[in-house]
Motif scaffolding. Structure first.
Motif, PDB file in Angstrom:
ATOM      1  N   ARG A  55       0.829  -1.210   0.000  1.00  0.00           N
ATOM      2  CA  ARG A  55       0.000   0.000   0.000  1.00  0.00           C
ATOM      3  C   ARG A  55       0.860   1.255   0.000  1.00  0.00           C
ATOM      4  O   ARG A  55       0.541   2.228  -0.672  1.00  0.00           O
ATOM      5  CB  ARG A  55      -0.952   0.016   1.206  1.00  0.00           C
ATOM      6  CG  ARG A  55      -1.967  -1.090   1.175  1.00  0.00           C
ATOM      7  CD  ARG A  55      -2.771  -1.046  -0.120  1.00  0.00           C
ATOM      8  NE  ARG A  55      -3.494  -2.281  -0.327  1.00  0.00           N
ATOM      9  CZ  ARG A  55      -3.435  -2.988  -1.447  1.00  0.00           C
ATOM     10  NH1 ARG A  55      -2.687  -2.617  -2.449  1.00  0.00           N
ATOM     11  NH2 ARG A  55      -4.121  -4.092  -1.589  1.00  0.00           N
ATOM     12  N   ALA A  59       1.634   4.850  -3.085  1.00  0.00           N
ATOM     13  CA  ALA A  59       1.599   6.297  -2.868  1.00  0.00           C
ATOM     14  C   ALA A  59       2.565   7.001  -3.828  1.00  0.00           C
ATOM     15  O   ALA A  59       3.531   6.395  -4.309  1.00  0.00           O
ATOM     16  CB  ALA A  59       1.981   6.611  -1.426  1.00  0.00           C
ATOM     17  N   LYS A  68       3.533   8.857   2.783  1.00  0.00           N
ATOM     18  CA  LYS A  68       2.892   7.720   2.111  1.00  0.00           C
ATOM     19  C   LYS A  68       1.872   7.054   3.028  1.00  0.00           C
ATOM     20  O   LYS A  68       0.794   6.671   2.590  1.00  0.00           O
ATOM     21  CB  LYS A  68       3.945   6.704   1.663  1.00  0.00           C
ATOM     22  CG  LYS A  68       4.780   7.207   0.512  1.00  0.00           C
ATOM     23  CD  LYS A  68       5.836   6.211   0.092  1.00  0.00           C
ATOM     24  CE  LYS A  68       6.616   6.802  -1.072  1.00  0.00           C
ATOM     25  NZ  LYS A  68       7.341   5.814  -1.821  1.00  0.00           N
ATOM     26  N   TRP A  72      -2.118   6.838   2.258  1.00  0.00           N
ATOM     27  CA  TRP A  72      -2.888   5.597   2.270  1.00  0.00           C
ATOM     28  C   TRP A  72      -4.021   5.661   3.279  1.00  0.00           C
ATOM     29  O   TRP A  72      -5.178   5.362   2.956  1.00  0.00           O
ATOM     30  CB  TRP A  72      -1.971   4.404   2.560  1.00  0.00           C
ATOM     31  CG  TRP A  72      -2.702   3.106   2.651  1.00  0.00           C
ATOM     32  CD1 TRP A  72      -3.562   2.578   1.720  1.00  0.00           C
ATOM     33  CD2 TRP A  72      -2.705   2.185   3.744  1.00  0.00           C
ATOM     34  NE1 TRP A  72      -4.064   1.379   2.161  1.00  0.00           N
ATOM     35  CE2 TRP A  72      -3.555   1.106   3.390  1.00  0.00           C
ATOM     36  CE3 TRP A  72      -2.041   2.139   4.947  1.00  0.00           C
ATOM     37  CZ2 TRP A  72      -3.764   0.022   4.229  1.00  0.00           C
ATOM     38  CZ3 TRP A  72      -2.253   1.055   5.783  1.00  0.00           C
ATOM     39  CH2 TRP A  72      -3.107   0.008   5.416  1.00  0.00           C
ATOM     40  N   SER A  75      -6.745   7.913   2.118  1.00  0.00           N
ATOM     41  CA  SER A  75      -7.621   7.352   1.091  1.00  0.00           C
ATOM     42  C   SER A  75      -8.602   6.370   1.721  1.00  0.00           C
ATOM     43  O   SER A  75      -9.761   6.304   1.316  1.00  0.00           O
ATOM     44  CB  SER A  75      -6.815   6.691  -0.031  1.00  0.00           C
ATOM     45  OG  SER A  75      -6.106   5.566   0.429  1.00  0.00           O
TER      46      SER A  75
END
Length: 89
Positions: A55, A59, A68, A72, A75
């Protein structure tokens, strides 16, 4: 998921500092513990070090490791998956 092992993996695989790897590993471990204690709150795949790293690799490259992580978790928050308390300030 072992926090120390994740910290080492983050540092080695994503090339970040040990201190930033520690911060992200702590947040990831807290997220994993929350999901383990309340499985109904998570409908994604099992949270392990491979999942976390995959994940973070999604980014944008220009972000730091903490950026990053925030990208994540932001989101996931957008789609209703993770509370903001997992973001790094």
């Amino acid at each position: 998921m072992n926090q120390n092992e994740l910290e080492k993996q983050l540092s080695e695989e994503l090339g970040c500092s040990q201190s930033n790897a520690r911060i992200v590993a702590e947040k990831a471990t807290a997220l994993k513990e929350r999901v383990d204690s309340n499985p109904e709150s998570w409908d994604g795949p099992e949270i392990d070090s491979e999942y976390i790293i995959s994940r973070l690799e999604m980014a944008p490259e220009q972000h730091s490791i903490t950026g990053k992580w925030n990208w994540w978790t932001g989101s996931m928050d957008y789609f209703g998956g993770t509370p903001r308390d997992y973001r790094i300030k």
